[in-house]
Design a protein around this motif. Structure first.
Motif, PDB file in Angstrom:
ATOM      1  N   UNK A   1      24.693   4.291  81.785  1.00 61.67           N
ATOM      2  CA  UNK A   1      24.824   2.874  81.928  1.00 61.67           C
ATOM      3  C   UNK A   1      24.639   2.172  80.842  1.00 61.67           C
ATOM      4  N   UNK A   2      23.912   2.528  80.090  1.00 65.22           N
ATOM      5  CA  UNK A   2      23.770   1.764  78.793  1.00 65.22           C
ATOM      6  C   UNK A   2      25.076   1.671  77.694  1.00 65.22           C
ATOM      7  N   UNK A   3      25.445   3.021  77.806  1.00 62.89           N
ATOM      8  CA  UNK A   3      26.635   3.096  76.891  1.00 62.89           C
ATOM      9  C   UNK A   3      27.821   2.424  77.600  1.00 62.89           C
ATOM     10  N   UNK A   4      27.937   2.371  78.918  1.00 61.06           N
ATOM     11  CA  UNK A   4      29.155   1.950  79.440  1.00 61.06           C
ATOM     12  C   UNK A   4      29.087   0.326  79.256  1.00 61.06           C
ATOM     13  N   UNK A   5      27.799  -0.365  79.455  1.00 63.26           N
ATOM     14  CA  UNK A   5      27.779  -1.532  79.312  1.00 63.26           C
ATOM     15  C   UNK A   5      27.976  -2.104  77.980  1.00 63.26           C
ATOM     16  N   UNK A   6      27.506  -1.491  76.790  1.00 57.74           N
ATOM     17  CA  UNK A   6      27.712  -1.674  75.443  1.00 57.74           C
ATOM     18  C   UNK A   6      29.103  -1.642  75.109  1.00 57.74           C
ATOM     19  N   UNK A   7      29.849  -0.690  75.574  1.00 58.67           N
ATOM     20  CA  UNK A   7      31.058  -0.498  75.132  1.00 58.67           C
ATOM     21  C   UNK A   7      32.141  -1.682  75.780  1.00 58.67           C
ATOM     22  N   UNK A   8      31.795  -1.956  77.003  1.00 58.09           N
ATOM     23  CA  UNK A   8      32.320  -3.040  77.707  1.00 58.09           C
ATOM     24  C   UNK A   8      32.387  -4.362  77.058  1.00 58.09           C
ATOM     25  N   UNK A   9      31.055  -4.579  76.555  1.00 57.32           N
ATOM     26  CA  UNK A   9      30.602  -6.022  75.887  1.00 57.32           C
ATOM     27  C   UNK A   9      31.218  -6.045  74.414  1.00 57.32           C
ATOM     28  N   UNK A  10      31.449  -4.696  73.863  1.00 54.67           N
ATOM     29  CA  UNK A  10      31.736  -4.872  72.205  1.00 54.67           C
ATOM     30  C   UNK A  10      33.324  -4.465  72.268  1.00 54.67           C
ATOM     31  N   UNK A  11      34.073  -4.377  73.201  1.00 63.47           N
ATOM     32  CA  UNK A  11      35.264  -3.959  73.353  1.00 63.47           C
ATOM     33  C   UNK A  11      36.275  -4.631  72.551  1.00 63.47           C
ATOM     34  N   UNK A  12      36.025  -5.943  72.093  1.00 62.11           N
ATOM     35  CA  UNK A  12      36.881  -6.577  71.237  1.00 62.11           C
ATOM     36  C   UNK A  12      36.567  -6.332  69.734  1.00 62.11           C
ATOM     37  N   UNK A  13      35.472  -5.418  69.447  1.00 65.40           N
ATOM     38  CA  UNK A  13      35.479  -5.025  68.030  1.00 65.40           C
ATOM     39  C   UNK A  13      36.148  -3.902  67.737  1.00 65.40           C
ATOM     40  N   UNK A  14      36.448  -3.691  66.500  1.00 67.56           N
ATOM     41  CA  UNK A  14      37.384  -2.657  65.984  1.00 67.56           C
ATOM     42  C   UNK A  14      36.477  -1.226  66.299  1.00 67.56           C
ATOM     43  N   UNK A  15      36.914  -0.195  66.526  1.00 71.02           N
ATOM     44  CA  UNK A  15      36.390   0.888  66.575  1.00 71.02           C
ATOM     45  C   UNK A  15      35.816   1.632  65.343  1.00 71.02           C
ATOM     46  N   UNK A  16      36.497   1.039  64.255  1.00 65.40           N
ATOM     47  CA  UNK A  16      36.045   1.566  62.970  1.00 65.40           C
ATOM     48  C   UNK A  16      34.905   0.595  62.538  1.00 65.40           C
ATOM     49  N   UNK A  17      34.574  -0.395  62.990  1.00 65.06           N
ATOM     50  CA  UNK A  17      33.364  -1.422  62.598  1.00 65.06           C
ATOM     51  C   UNK A  17      32.176  -1.010  63.545  1.00 65.06           C
ATOM     52  N   UNK A  18      32.249  -0.777  64.939  1.00 68.21           N
ATOM     53  CA  UNK A  18      31.097  -0.449  65.711  1.00 68.21           C
ATOM     54  C   UNK A  18      31.625   0.939  66.498  1.00 68.21           C
TER      55      UNK A  18
END
Length: 258
Positions: A99-116
């Protein structure tokens, strides 16, 4: 008949060590011991069935043997319950991490995968943030851009109040010395403490859940021989792990009957 089970669960310390490598080793050991617990549970269930089969035909065993088998069954049942409770708690922890990973990825979706980058390693969730997202080059002062990232991460952290947070600073292998920092050790520690302070002071993360650590250049993600590798190695990792107090009582295994 006597059955003795030795259960050894290597859990993360309540107070994080500043040695991230040790943390990862302990996580790996815990996962291996969970597999051993499941194997022991399967064995206990098989033994339980065998004893029940013997009890069903009391004509071939003595009264004393019957009492001994009954005692063994009671002991096995306690061990079964112990292992099942511990396994359930660990599964609950895995569900919380998902659940934590899902929420983090959803929240940080607008950042580049190379950066986060967000990954699960053993019992911990790792949020790896490139240095350009948080700091000016060669500096431990947080940039204005850092607030956008840390604000979103802090909201997820605050929603999962039963987690501890270890912030680790990492550098490449290029030596640094200026008016602000003495070397890469200094830079990595100062960056970690800068993130911890911002999480506490601006985003109200409980400081009792926070630990800051610096790893300098000595746990690289990539080869420092290339510019790309150096860029990947300059990072801050926010490592989120479950608090382990709930497991400590379960680690007291019930005493077996003789």
């Amino acid at each position: 008949m006597k059955y003795r089970i030795v259960l050894l669960i290597a859990v993360l310390p309540l107070l994080f060590s500043c040695q991230g490598k040790l943390l990862k080793e302990q996580i790996t050991q815990k996962d291996e011991q969970l597999r051993q617990l499941q194997s022991q549970l399967d064995h206990l269930q098989g033994s339980n069935s065998s004893l029940l089969d013997r009890l069903s035909d009391l004509s071939v065993i003595s009264k004393n043997e019957s009492a001994s088998i009954q005692n063994s069954l009671e002991s096995l049942n306690r061990q079964n319950e112990y292992i099942q409770n511990l396994t359930t708690k660990i599964h609950e922890k895995d569900s919380m991490n998902l659940a934590l990973v899902t929420n983090l990825r959803r929240s940080l979706d607008d950042f580049n995968d190379d950066d986060i980058q967000i990954n699960v390693e053993g019992s911990a969730v790792y949020v790896s943030i490139s240095d350009k997202m948080l700091f000016r080059s060669g500096s431990a002062l947080l940039s204005d851009n850092a607030n956008g990232v840390l604000n979103k991460v802090s909201k997820i952290i605050n929603d999962h109040g039963n987690m501890n947070i270890l912030v680790e600073g990492h550098t490449d292998n290029v030596p640094i010395r200026n008016e602000q920092v003495k070397d890469n050790w200094d830079l990595s520690v100062l960056r970690a403490t800068a993130v911890v302070r911002r999480l506490q002071d601006k985003y109200n993360v409980d400081p009792t859940r926070l630990t800051a650590a610096g790893r300098s250049e000595f746990t690289p993600k990539s080869d420092n021989e290339t510019n790309t590798g150096k860029r990947e190695n300059r990072r801050t990792e926010i490592i989120i792990t479950p608090q382990l107090g709930q497991f400590f009582e379960l680690l007291k295994a019930p005493e077996l009957l003789g």
